[in-house]
Design an enzyme around this catalytic site. Structure first.
Site, PDB file in Angstrom:
ATOM      1  N   CYS A 220      41.437  58.051  18.583  1.00  0.00           N
ATOM      2  CA  CYS A 220      41.402  56.745  19.256  1.00  0.00           C
ATOM      3  C   CYS A 220      41.477  56.861  20.779  1.00  0.00           C
ATOM      4  O   CYS A 220      41.233  55.888  21.480  1.00  0.00           O
ATOM      5  CB  CYS A 220      42.517  55.836  18.738  1.00  0.00           C
ATOM      6  SG  CYS A 220      44.176  56.305  19.260  1.00  0.00           S
TER       7      CYS A 220
ATOM      8  N   ASP B  97      46.184  51.838   9.825  1.00  0.00           N
ATOM      9  CA  ASP B  97      45.124  52.758   9.415  1.00  0.00           C
ATOM     10  C   ASP B  97      45.515  54.221   9.653  1.00  0.00           C
ATOM     11  O   ASP B  97      44.661  55.070   9.873  1.00  0.00           O
ATOM     12  CB  ASP B  97      43.819  52.424  10.138  1.00  0.00           C
ATOM     13  CG  ASP B  97      43.938  52.532  11.662  1.00  0.00           C
ATOM     14  OD1 ASP B  97      45.044  52.826  12.177  1.00  0.00           O
ATOM     15  OD2 ASP B  97      42.920  52.318  12.348  1.00  0.00           O
TER      16      ASP B  97
ATOM     17  N   ARG C 197      49.618  53.924  12.324  1.00  0.00           N
ATOM     18  CA  ARG C 197      49.158  54.653  13.505  1.00  0.00           C
ATOM     19  C   ARG C 197      49.752  53.974  14.730  1.00  0.00           C
ATOM     20  O   ARG C 197      49.342  52.892  15.119  1.00  0.00           O
ATOM     21  CB  ARG C 197      47.631  54.649  13.603  1.00  0.00           C
ATOM     22  CG  ARG C 197      47.110  55.253  14.910  1.00  0.00           C
ATOM     23  CD  ARG C 197      45.591  55.378  14.933  1.00  0.00           C
ATOM     24  NE  ARG C 197      44.894  54.144  14.642  1.00  0.00           N
ATOM     25  CZ  ARG C 197      44.425  53.297  15.561  1.00  0.00           C
ATOM     26  NH1 ARG C 197      44.578  53.554  16.849  1.00  0.00           N
ATOM     27  NH2 ARG C 197      43.798  52.191  15.192  1.00  0.00           N
TER      28      ARG C 197
ATOM     29  N   HIS D 263      56.764  48.149  27.247  1.00  0.00           N
ATOM     30  CA  HIS D 263      55.545  48.223  26.433  1.00  0.00           C
ATOM     31  C   HIS D 263      55.151  49.688  26.263  1.00  0.00           C
ATOM     32  O   HIS D 263      55.061  50.434  27.236  1.00  0.00           O
ATOM     33  CB  HIS D 263      54.423  47.451  27.129  1.00  0.00           C
ATOM     34  CG  HIS D 263      53.094  47.601  26.472  1.00  0.00           C
ATOM     35  ND1 HIS D 263      52.776  46.960  25.300  1.00  0.00           N
ATOM     36  CD2 HIS D 263      52.003  48.316  26.826  1.00  0.00           C
ATOM     37  CE1 HIS D 263      51.530  47.276  24.963  1.00  0.00           C
ATOM     38  NE2 HIS D 263      51.041  48.105  25.878  1.00  0.00           N
TER      39      HIS D 263
ATOM     40  N   CYS E  12      49.719  53.869  18.313  1.00  0.00           N
ATOM     41  CA  CYS E  12      48.802  54.245  19.386  1.00  0.00           C
ATOM     42  C   CYS E  12      49.546  53.992  20.703  1.00  0.00           C
ATOM     43  O   CYS E  12      49.759  52.845  21.091  1.00  0.00           O
ATOM     44  CB  CYS E  12      47.559  53.375  19.249  1.00  0.00           C
ATOM     45  SG  CYS E  12      46.233  53.792  20.341  1.00  0.00           S
TER      46      CYS E  12
ATOM     47  N   HIS F 296      50.529  49.932  20.650  1.00  0.00           N
ATOM     48  CA  HIS F 296      50.396  49.081  19.471  1.00  0.00           C
ATOM     49  C   HIS F 296      50.466  49.930  18.208  1.00  0.00           C
ATOM     50  O   HIS F 296      50.240  51.136  18.251  1.00  0.00           O
ATOM     51  CB  HIS F 296      49.063  48.321  19.507  1.00  0.00           C
ATOM     52  CG  HIS F 296      48.995  47.335  20.616  1.00  0.00           C
ATOM     53  ND1 HIS F 296      48.582  47.684  21.886  1.00  0.00           N
ATOM     54  CD2 HIS F 296      49.329  46.028  20.660  1.00  0.00           C
ATOM     55  CE1 HIS F 296      48.645  46.611  22.662  1.00  0.00           C
ATOM     56  NE2 HIS F 296      49.097  45.593  21.945  1.00  0.00           N
TER      57      HIS F 296
END
Length: 157
Positions: free
Chosen positions: A78, A122, A130, A115, A132, A118
């Protein structure tokens, strides 16, 4: 990352950190501040941790909170470091993110609410998740045993 200007950074203190954005702006680099406090995103494939495979622990670069173990990191393709499980249930917190016309789940540091990225459903087994994560807001510490083994195999001349 240099944490000498950050009085709340600690890899042992688990107490919650609540600073104003003005206070964070004084102690974080502009790049870390943008991702952590303004919910920014680093460019895909730009993180030094994207293809990083050392054994150890990933910490929040903002406050030092332990987030992920290296054995939960996987190559997702990703463009950001991906993990299938946080280090503990309290190490991260979640919030609905419906920005940019998408429905996602934001992942934030459980200690300072910065932050991180996310989480998606999947990922690989055993969790199917996951995480990310923006590498800019990660700090890494090599496992002591791995470091000792490496040092023994690669003596300084």
């Amino acid at each position: 990352m240099n944490h000498t200007n950050n009085p709340v950074f600690s890899k042992t203190d688990t107490g919650k950190v609540a600073l104003s954005n003005d206070e964070w702006k004084k102690i974080l680099s502009p790049e870390v501040y943008h991702i952590a406090r303004e919910k920014g995103t680093e460019r895909p494939y730009s993180s030094k941790y994207e293809e990083f495979n050392d054994i150890g622990t990933y910490y929040c670069a903002v406050c030092g909170n332990a987030l992920f173990r290296s054995d939960t990191k996987f190559e997702s393709g990703c463009g950001w470091p991906s993990f299938y499980e946080p280090i503990s249930k309290s190490s991260v917190i979640y919030e609905a993110d419906n920005s940019y016309g998408m429905r996602r789940t934001e992942v934030m540091c459980g200690r300072c609410k910065s932050h991180l990225g996310h989480v998606f459903d999947d990922g690989p087994k055993p969790t199917g998740l996951r995480y990310c994560i923006n590498g800019v807001v990660l700090d890494f510490e090599k496992a002591k045993e791995a470091e000792k083994k490496y040092d023994a195999e690669h003596p300084q001349s």
